[in-house]
Design a protein around this motif. Sequence first.
Motif, short mmCIF file in Angstrom:
data_model
loop_
_atom_site.label_atom_id
_atom_site.label_comp_id
_atom_site.label_asym_id
_atom_site.label_seq_id
_atom_site.Cartn_x
_atom_site.Cartn_y
_atom_site.Cartn_z
N ASP A 69 43.48 50.63 27.69
CA ASP A 69 43.30 49.58 28.70
C ASP A 69 43.95 49.92 30.03
O ASP A 69 43.51 49.42 31.07
CB ASP A 69 43.86 48.25 28.17
CG ASP A 69 43.05 47.71 27.01
OD1 ASP A 69 41.86 48.07 26.89
OD2 ASP A 69 43.61 46.92 26.21
N TYR A 70 45.01 50.72 30.00
CA TYR A 70 45.69 51.05 31.26
C TYR A 70 45.66 52.55 31.56
O TYR A 70 46.45 53.05 32.35
CB TYR A 70 47.14 50.54 31.26
CG TYR A 70 48.02 51.09 30.17
CD1 TYR A 70 48.76 52.26 30.37
CD2 TYR A 70 48.14 50.45 28.95
CE1 TYR A 70 49.58 52.77 29.38
CE2 TYR A 70 48.96 50.95 27.96
CZ TYR A 70 49.68 52.10 28.17
OH TYR A 70 50.49 52.61 27.19
N ASP A 183 47.81 36.31 35.21
CA ASP A 183 46.80 37.22 34.68
C ASP A 183 46.76 38.48 35.55
O ASP A 183 46.37 38.42 36.72
CB ASP A 183 45.44 36.55 34.67
CG ASP A 183 44.44 37.27 33.78
OD1 ASP A 183 44.66 38.47 33.50
OD2 ASP A 183 43.45 36.65 33.36
N ARG A 185 44.75 40.89 35.18
CA ARG A 185 43.37 41.32 35.35
C ARG A 185 42.76 40.77 36.63
O ARG A 185 41.82 41.36 37.17
CB ARG A 185 42.55 40.88 34.12
CG ARG A 185 43.00 41.53 32.82
CD ARG A 185 42.37 40.89 31.62
NE ARG A 185 42.75 39.49 31.48
CZ ARG A 185 42.42 38.74 30.42
NH1 ARG A 185 41.71 39.25 29.44
NH2 ARG A 185 42.81 37.47 30.36
N GLN A 186 43.26 39.64 37.12
CA GLN A 186 42.73 39.08 38.36
C GLN A 186 43.06 39.94 39.56
O GLN A 186 42.38 39.84 40.59
CB GLN A 186 43.32 37.68 38.57
CG GLN A 186 42.85 36.66 37.55
CD GLN A 186 43.44 35.28 37.79
OE1 GLN A 186 44.42 35.14 38.51
NE2 GLN A 186 42.85 34.27 37.17
N TYR A 187 44.09 40.77 39.47
CA TYR A 187 44.50 41.64 40.57
C TYR A 187 44.00 43.07 40.38
O TYR A 187 44.48 43.99 41.02
CB TYR A 187 46.02 41.64 40.70
CG TYR A 187 46.58 40.29 41.07
CD1 TYR A 187 46.76 39.93 42.41
CD2 TYR A 187 46.91 39.36 40.10
CE1 TYR A 187 47.28 38.69 42.75
CE2 TYR A 187 47.42 38.11 40.43
CZ TYR A 187 47.61 37.79 41.76
OH TYR A 187 48.11 36.55 42.09
N SER A 188 43.05 43.25 39.43
CA SER A 188 42.44 44.56 39.15
C SER A 188 43.43 45.59 38.64
O SER A 188 43.19 46.80 38.74
CB SER A 188 41.73 45.10 40.41
OG SER A 188 40.73 44.20 40.84
N PRO A 191 41.41 46.16 33.22
CA PRO A 191 40.01 45.72 33.05
C PRO A 191 39.98 44.34 32.37
O PRO A 191 40.94 43.93 31.72
CB PRO A 191 39.40 46.81 32.17
CG PRO A 191 40.57 47.42 31.45
CD PRO A 191 41.71 47.36 32.41
N TRP A 192 38.86 43.66 32.49
CA TRP A 192 38.75 42.29 31.97
C TRP A 192 38.80 42.23 30.44
O TRP A 192 39.11 41.18 29.88
CB TRP A 192 37.47 41.65 32.47
CG TRP A 192 37.59 41.17 33.89
CD1 TRP A 192 37.03 41.74 34.99
CD2 TRP A 192 38.35 40.05 34.35
NE1 TRP A 192 37.40 41.04 36.13
CE2 TRP A 192 38.20 39.99 35.76
CE3 TRP A 192 39.14 39.08 33.72
CZ2 TRP A 192 38.81 39.01 36.54
CZ3 TRP A 192 39.74 38.10 34.49
CH2 TRP A 192 39.57 38.06 35.88
N HIS A 193 38.50 43.33 29.79
CA HIS A 193 38.54 43.32 28.32
C HIS A 193 39.93 43.66 27.77
O HIS A 193 40.12 43.72 26.56
CB HIS A 193 37.52 44.31 27.74
CG HIS A 193 37.73 45.72 28.20
ND1 HIS A 193 38.70 46.56 27.67
CD2 HIS A 193 37.10 46.45 29.16
CE1 HIS A 193 38.65 47.73 28.25
NE2 HIS A 193 37.69 47.70 29.17
N GLY A 197 46.41 40.98 28.57
CA GLY A 197 46.00 40.95 29.98
C GLY A 197 46.72 39.92 30.80
O GLY A 197 46.72 39.99 32.03
N LYS A 198 47.33 38.94 30.15
CA LYS A 198 48.05 37.90 30.85
C LYS A 198 49.25 37.47 30.03
O LYS A 198 49.34 37.75 28.82
CB LYS A 198 47.15 36.70 31.11
CG LYS A 198 46.64 36.00 29.85
CD LYS A 198 45.75 34.83 30.21
CE LYS A 198 45.25 34.13 28.93
NZ LYS A 198 44.40 32.96 29.25
#
Length: 258
Positions: A69-70, A183, A185-188, A191-193, A197-198
């Motif tokens: 993911d990262y 979150d 993921r909101q700041y890119s 990824p959204w998956h 992520g939060k």
Amino acid sequence: MFPVKQPWLCKALGCYDCCVRCLGSVPYASLAATLLLYAGTALFCASAHQALAQTEVLVEMHFARNIQDYTLLASFITYFQFVLYGLAAFFFLFGVMLLAEGFYTTSAVKQKFGEFRSTQCGRGLSLTFVILTYVLAIIWLCVFALAGIPVYFFYNMEDTCYTINILSETTTSINQHAWVCMDARQYSLLPWHAMPGKACGLTLAAICKTSEFFWTYDLYIAAFAGAGVMLLSLFLYLVATTYNYAVLRFLGRKALRC
């Protein structure tokens, strides 16, 4: 500093007058801008380099369970750290060139048309540095704005943690803090998956109390300040070089009329 063509001139003027003459040719504005540029470059590059490394640690520990993911974020951080090395080398050489140009133009302006005369090639070189500094200042203004984005992110995160701590202290709102989240993921950053992520509630409040969070936040603030110092030095360079070039053009036209 440029040598005087007549070595007997300093003897005729005396030690004090000769020193005053030499000090009058020192580009103090360019010298101050060079010191600011080097200080800002060191602060920005060192702080941004370490802040990026700490960001990767923070994301790995609290916002992403899967290494996939990262992976993109880690690659970007590694790439940008090498860019910082190049920026440090570039601004070091750029500062040296602008300081040398400052000595040239200031000596020509101060001595006017005595022992040292400004040539058309020299005025063209000064104009080139004026244009180059102007373009670089515009580019760095954008970099300065971008450097504020991570500061804004961590400021929001700290403010959210403060809200959670206030809600957790009230008995009537004891369950409301669980819905307060941050979150990434909101700041890119992820990824959204990405999972989770939060971070929410007391988990987020615990993250804000870690040394990694405070260390990263302070480093981004330092990098933002360093970018601001660099931008200030470029504007100071621009003022000094523009003034010197304008005076050289005026003196050149005056000499042609004479």
